[in-house]
Design a protein around this motif. Structure first.
Motif, PDB file in Angstrom:
ATOM      1  N   GLY A 160     -89.919 -48.476 -46.003  1.00 59.20           N
ATOM      2  CA  GLY A 160     -88.657 -47.742 -45.966  1.00 59.20           C
ATOM      3  C   GLY A 160     -88.046 -47.741 -44.576  1.00 59.20           C
ATOM      4  N   LEU A 161     -88.873 -47.537 -43.557  1.00 56.78           N
ATOM      5  CA  LEU A 161     -88.375 -47.543 -42.177  1.00 56.78           C
ATOM      6  C   LEU A 161     -87.848 -48.924 -41.788  1.00 56.78           C
ATOM      7  N   ARG A 162     -88.492 -49.974 -42.278  1.00 57.15           N
ATOM      8  CA  ARG A 162     -88.011 -51.331 -41.998  1.00 57.15           C
ATOM      9  C   ARG A 162     -86.677 -51.590 -42.690  1.00 57.15           C
ATOM     10  N   GLU A 163     -86.536 -51.093 -43.915  1.00 51.02           N
ATOM     11  CA  GLU A 163     -85.268 -51.252 -44.621  1.00 51.02           C
ATOM     12  C   GLU A 163     -84.147 -50.500 -43.905  1.00 51.02           C
ATOM     13  N   MET A 164     -84.451 -49.319 -43.392  1.00 54.68           N
ATOM     14  CA  MET A 164     -83.453 -48.574 -42.633  1.00 54.68           C
ATOM     15  C   MET A 164     -83.017 -49.357 -41.401  1.00 54.68           C
ATOM     16  N   ALA A 165     -83.975 -50.032 -40.754  1.00 57.69           N
ATOM     17  CA  ALA A 165     -83.630 -50.861 -39.599  1.00 57.69           C
ATOM     18  C   ALA A 165     -82.767 -52.051 -40.023  1.00 57.69           C
ATOM     19  N   ARG A 166     -83.089 -52.631 -41.166  1.00 54.89           N
ATOM     20  CA  ARG A 166     -82.321 -53.793 -41.630  1.00 54.89           C
ATOM     21  C   ARG A 166     -80.850 -53.467 -41.832  1.00 54.89           C
ATOM     22  N   VAL A 167     -80.552 -52.292 -42.399  1.00 55.73           N
ATOM     23  CA  VAL A 167     -79.161 -51.967 -42.732  1.00 55.73           C
ATOM     24  C   VAL A 167     -78.426 -51.312 -41.560  1.00 55.73           C
ATOM     25  N   THR A 168     -79.097 -51.152 -40.419  1.00 57.76           N
ATOM     26  CA  THR A 168     -78.489 -50.542 -39.237  1.00 57.76           C
ATOM     27  C   THR A 168     -78.143 -51.628 -38.218  1.00 57.76           C
ATOM     28  N   ARG A 169     -76.983 -51.524 -37.615  1.00 56.70           N
ATOM     29  CA  ARG A 169     -76.560 -52.498 -36.609  1.00 56.70           C
ATOM     30  C   ARG A 169     -77.421 -52.373 -35.355  1.00 56.70           C
ATOM     31  N   SER A 170     -77.425 -53.418 -34.562  1.00 54.24           N
ATOM     32  CA  SER A 170     -78.114 -53.372 -33.268  1.00 54.24           C
ATOM     33  C   SER A 170     -77.507 -52.271 -32.403  1.00 54.24           C
ATOM     34  N   GLY A 171     -78.361 -51.440 -31.835  1.00 57.86           N
ATOM     35  CA  GLY A 171     -77.892 -50.309 -31.052  1.00 57.86           C
ATOM     36  C   GLY A 171     -77.639 -49.063 -31.876  1.00 57.86           C
ATOM     37  N   GLY A 172     -77.785 -49.174 -33.194  1.00 64.52           N
ATOM     38  CA  GLY A 172     -77.574 -48.033 -34.078  1.00 64.52           C
ATOM     39  C   GLY A 172     -78.720 -47.035 -33.998  1.00 64.52           C
ATOM     40  N   ARG A 173     -78.490 -45.851 -34.572  1.00 63.08           N
ATOM     41  CA  ARG A 173     -79.435 -44.743 -34.418  1.00 63.08           C
ATOM     42  C   ARG A 173     -80.117 -44.360 -35.733  1.00 63.08           C
ATOM     43  N   LEU A 174     -81.331 -43.888 -35.590  1.00 64.33           N
ATOM     44  CA  LEU A 174     -82.115 -43.324 -36.689  1.00 64.33           C
ATOM     45  C   LEU A 174     -82.520 -41.907 -36.329  1.00 64.33           C
ATOM     46  N   VAL A 175     -82.409 -40.981 -37.288  1.00 62.45           N
ATOM     47  CA  VAL A 175     -83.007 -39.655 -37.141  1.00 62.45           C
ATOM     48  C   VAL A 175     -83.763 -39.334 -38.422  1.00 62.45           C
TER      49      VAL A 175
END
Length: 259
Positions: A160-175
């Motif tokens: 799930g965390l990898r999928e969240m990274a996939r759909v987020t642009r470079s420099g984007g944020r996760l919380v």
């Protein structure tokens, strides 16, 4: 991407598995059960379908009203602007998505429980049914992604965390906002007692399925502590991982950046 519509153009954002929800609330939400710690996706989704109608009320009662504070803290940690496109994963009834949208950002709610999304049909934000391990969004679709009290329920939270990274642009944020380990040992003992005994009893007064909250208590106790979760987030491809404790460590906000 257009701002503010209830129906999102699938050609621009969604893959073929995206399932936009309908505005009408179904008469039933399927079977009511208690998931196991194996977290079979069908069982977990069915369990949440079964508690959907009174889910928001139950959360407020069981958290003693702290749920509102946790939602605000999550929004503030994301540092959203009106130019941002935001994915609110495991959004449930979309109450968290509405909070995020107060920033002016364009926010979409996603959850694999159609019953939960339908229970929040009156909340005027886009909603999509989708599995956290196979998100129905194109690569780099979002400026920010967040998941509140949902990562713990994903059968493979690393995927799930990898999928969240996939759909987020470079420099984007996760919380990630999730239950965690209280930092004061005597309080941690009291908290665990509350989880395993008082929480299911309180849930019996307000929830349509108190047994689901036994699963909730068990899943919290089995969840990694703050440092362990930070390591797992980093291993899934995120950088600059840090955390902030809320309510004495009952909840922790983990923030990270997409490299």
């Amino acid at each position: 991407m257009p701002r503010g519509p209830r129906v999102i153009p699938s050609s621009a954002l969604f893959g073929p598995s995206a399932q936009p929800t309908h505005s009408r609330l179904p008469d039933t939400f399927g079977s009511v059960n208690r998931a196991s710690l194996e977290k079979n996706p069908h069982e977990v989704a069915s369990m949440f379908d079964g508690v959907a109608r009174r889910y928001d009320l139950t959360n407020t009662v069981l958290s003693l009203g702290q749920d509102r504070f946790w939602r605000r803290a999550t929004r503030e940690a994301l540092r959203l602007t009106p130019a941002d496109k935001v994915l609110d994963l495991a959004a449930g009834t979309a109450v968290s998505t509405v909070e995020l949208a107060t920033s002016g950002a364009w926010c979409v709610a996603a959850d694999f429980s159609v019953g939960m999304l339908a229970a929040g049909a009156a909340r005027d934000v886009p909603k999509v049914a989708g599995d956290a391990t196979k998100l129905p969004f194109a690569d780099e679709s979002f400026d920010a992604v967040t998941i509140s009290f949902g990562l713990r329920n994903v059968v493979d939270h690393t995927a799930g965390l990898r999928e969240m990274a996939r759909v987020t642009r470079s420099g984007g944020r996760l919380v990630v906002c999730e239950f965690s380990t209280p930092t004061f040992a005597p309080f941690a003992t009291v908290y665990k007692e509350y989880l395993m005994r008082a929480l299911p009893r309180m849930a019996s007064a307000v929830s349509s399925n108190p047994d689901a909250y036994v699963y909730l208590a068990e899943s919290i106790r089995a969840w990694p502590d703050q440092a362990d979760l930070a390591r797992r987030i980093e291993a899934a491809g995120w950088t600059n991982v840090r955390w902030r404790n809320l309510s004495g460590g009952i909840v922790a906000l983990h923030a990270a950046t997409k490299p």
